[in-house]
Design a protein around this motif. Structure first.
Motif, mmCIF file in Angstrom:
data_model
loop_
_atom_site.group_PDB
_atom_site.id
_atom_site.type_symbol
_atom_site.label_atom_id
_atom_site.label_comp_id
_atom_site.label_asym_id
_atom_site.label_seq_id
_atom_site.Cartn_x
_atom_site.Cartn_y
_atom_site.Cartn_z
ATOM 1 N N GLU A 1 20.499 4.375 -12.178
ATOM 2 C CA GLU A 1 19.918 4.390 -13.487
ATOM 3 C C GLU A 1 18.632 3.421 -13.869
ATOM 4 O O GLU A 1 17.596 3.429 -14.396
ATOM 5 N N HIS A 2 19.452 2.093 -13.958
ATOM 6 C CA HIS A 2 19.129 0.678 -14.649
ATOM 7 C C HIS A 2 17.428 0.566 -13.724
ATOM 8 O O HIS A 2 16.427 0.289 -14.060
ATOM 9 N N LEU A 3 18.071 0.449 -12.287
ATOM 10 C CA LEU A 3 17.530 -0.121 -11.043
ATOM 11 C C LEU A 3 16.482 0.901 -11.428
ATOM 12 O O LEU A 3 15.428 0.418 -10.656
ATOM 13 N N GLU A 4 15.978 1.595 -10.823
ATOM 14 C CA GLU A 4 15.372 2.997 -11.162
ATOM 15 C C GLU A 4 14.091 2.939 -12.089
ATOM 16 O O GLU A 4 13.102 3.226 -11.916
ATOM 17 N N LYS A 5 14.506 2.812 -13.540
ATOM 18 C CA LYS A 5 13.754 2.568 -14.784
ATOM 19 C C LYS A 5 13.185 1.111 -14.087
ATOM 20 O O LYS A 5 11.516 1.338 -14.867
ATOM 21 N N ILE A 6 13.254 0.221 -13.677
ATOM 22 C CA ILE A 6 12.791 -1.348 -13.260
ATOM 23 C C ILE A 6 11.593 -0.745 -12.306
ATOM 24 O O ILE A 6 10.334 -1.348 -12.252
ATOM 25 N N PHE A 7 12.317 -0.546 -10.925
ATOM 26 C CA PHE A 7 11.915 -1.146 -9.722
ATOM 27 C C PHE A 7 10.942 0.159 -8.815
ATOM 28 O O PHE A 7 9.553 0.379 -8.850
ATOM 29 N N ILE A 8 11.925 1.627 -9.541
ATOM 30 C CA ILE A 8 11.178 3.007 -8.956
ATOM 31 C C ILE A 8 9.825 3.112 -9.791
ATOM 32 O O ILE A 8 8.418 3.953 -9.201
ATOM 33 N N ALA A 9 10.721 3.230 -10.968
ATOM 34 C CA ALA A 9 8.775 3.869 -12.118
ATOM 35 C C ALA A 9 7.863 2.789 -12.216
ATOM 36 O O ALA A 9 6.829 3.361 -12.411
ATOM 37 N N ASN A 10 7.750 1.632 -11.665
ATOM 38 C CA ASN A 10 7.414 0.326 -11.594
ATOM 39 C C ASN A 10 6.321 0.055 -10.124
ATOM 40 O O ASN A 10 6.285 -1.194 -9.885
ATOM 41 N N GLN A 11 7.083 1.134 -8.730
ATOM 42 C CA GLN A 11 6.989 0.491 -7.493
ATOM 43 C C GLN A 11 5.027 0.484 -7.414
ATOM 44 O O GLN A 11 4.498 -0.313 -6.636
ATOM 45 N N ALA B 1 0.512 -1.088 0.121
ATOM 46 C CA ALA B 1 -0.435 -0.272 0.255
ATOM 47 C C ALA B 1 0.923 1.044 0.388
ATOM 48 O O ALA B 1 0.365 2.209 -0.496
ATOM 49 N N LEU B 2 1.715 1.107 0.904
ATOM 50 C CA LEU B 2 3.027 2.367 0.839
ATOM 51 C C LEU B 2 3.487 2.145 -1.032
ATOM 52 O O LEU B 2 3.740 3.322 -0.596
ATOM 53 N N LEU B 3 4.807 1.609 -1.587
ATOM 54 C CA LEU B 3 4.598 1.692 -2.654
ATOM 55 C C LEU B 3 3.350 2.148 -3.541
ATOM 56 O O LEU B 3 3.937 2.759 -4.703
ATOM 57 N N ALA B 4 2.439 1.566 -3.163
ATOM 58 C CA ALA B 4 1.354 2.328 -4.156
ATOM 59 C C ALA B 4 0.847 3.057 -3.854
ATOM 60 O O ALA B 4 -0.745 3.717 -4.692
ATOM 61 N N ALA B 5 0.947 4.272 -3.473
ATOM 62 C CA ALA B 5 0.322 5.234 -3.163
ATOM 63 C C ALA B 5 -0.286 5.903 -3.832
ATOM 64 O O ALA B 5 -1.388 6.695 -3.055
ATOM 65 N N ASP B 6 0.390 6.071 -4.732
ATOM 66 C CA ASP B 6 0.338 7.364 -6.027
ATOM 67 C C ASP B 6 -0.584 6.962 -7.539
ATOM 68 O O ASP B 6 -1.143 8.011 -7.222
ATOM 69 N N TYR B 7 -0.496 5.126 -6.966
ATOM 70 C CA TYR B 7 -1.624 5.314 -7.774
ATOM 71 C C TYR B 7 -2.941 4.440 -6.596
ATOM 72 O O TYR B 7 -3.924 5.742 -7.437
ATOM 73 N N PHE B 8 -3.567 4.893 -5.806
ATOM 74 C CA PHE B 8 -4.724 5.155 -5.111
ATOM 75 C C PHE B 8 -4.801 5.959 -4.168
ATOM 76 O O PHE B 8 -5.511 6.443 -3.300
ATOM 77 N N GLU B 9 -4.346 7.072 -4.485
ATOM 78 C CA GLU B 9 -3.619 8.842 -3.882
ATOM 79 C C GLU B 9 -4.805 8.828 -4.238
ATOM 80 O O GLU B 9 -5.863 9.922 -2.838
#
Length: 137
Positions: free
Chosen positions: A104-114, A17-25
Motif C-alpha cells: 500500500e505504501h509503494l502504491e501511494k508513492i509510485f502508482i498514484a503518481n505514475q 508516455a505509457l505511464l502518463a497515458a491517463d494524464y494525456f488521455e
C-alpha cells in the motif's frame, strides 16, 4: 555506445508516455489504447520491463565517447530504473491478491503518481536527445 543512447531515449519516452497515458488521455487517446493493449499481452509487458531495466544498467556501464563515466548519463539511467520498477509494481499489483502495508505504501508513492513519473521520464528523454553531452543528462 550509441545503441544504448538511442534505446534509452526511446524507452524513456515511450515508457513515460505509457505511464502518463491517463494524464494525456484527452489529447492523445491512442496512448490509453496502447497501454490497454500492453496490459492484455503479459509477455510483451514483461519483456518491456526487463528491456527497460537492462538498458538502464547498460547505460550506467557503457560510456559514449566524450562523456564522463557513470555520472554522464545518470538521470536517464535512473529514469529507466524507475520506469521499470513502476511498470513491474503495476504488473504485480494487477496479478497478485496479496496485500500488505508495504504494498500500500509503494502504491501511494509510485502508482498514484505514475503520471508525474511518466512526464518526468519524457522530459528527460527529450533533454537527453537535445543535449547529449551535458553532465547528468
Amino acid at each position: 555506445m550509441v545503441q544504448f543512447y538511442v534505446l534509452a531515449i526511446l524507452l524513456n519516452f515511450i515508457g513515460g508516455a505509457l505511464l502518463a497515458a491517463d494524464y494525456f488521455e484527452e489529447r492523445f487517446p491512442i496512448l490509453v489504447q496502447m497501454r490497454k493493449g500492453l496490459e492484455d499481452r503479459p509477455g510483451l509487458r514483461v519483456s518491456l520491463i526487463i528491456l527497460t531495466v537492462l538498458v538502464g544498467i547498460f547505460k550506467l556501464l557503457t560510456v559514449t565517447s566524450g562523456d564522463v563515466p557513470v555520472v554522464g548519463d545518470l538521470l536517464p539511467a535512473i529514469s529507466l530504473f524507475l520506469l521499470g520498477f513502476i511498470q513491474a509494481l503495476d504488473y504485480y499489483i494487477q496479478k497478485s491478491d496479496v496485500g500488505g502495508e508495504g504494498r500500500e505504501h509503494l502504491e501511494k508513492i509510485f502508482i498514484a503518481n505514475q503520471s508525474v513519473f511518466g512526464v518526468a521520464a519524457m522530459v528527460i528523454a527529450v533533454l537527453h536527445f537535445l543535449f547529449p553531452a551535458v553532465l547528468f543528462l
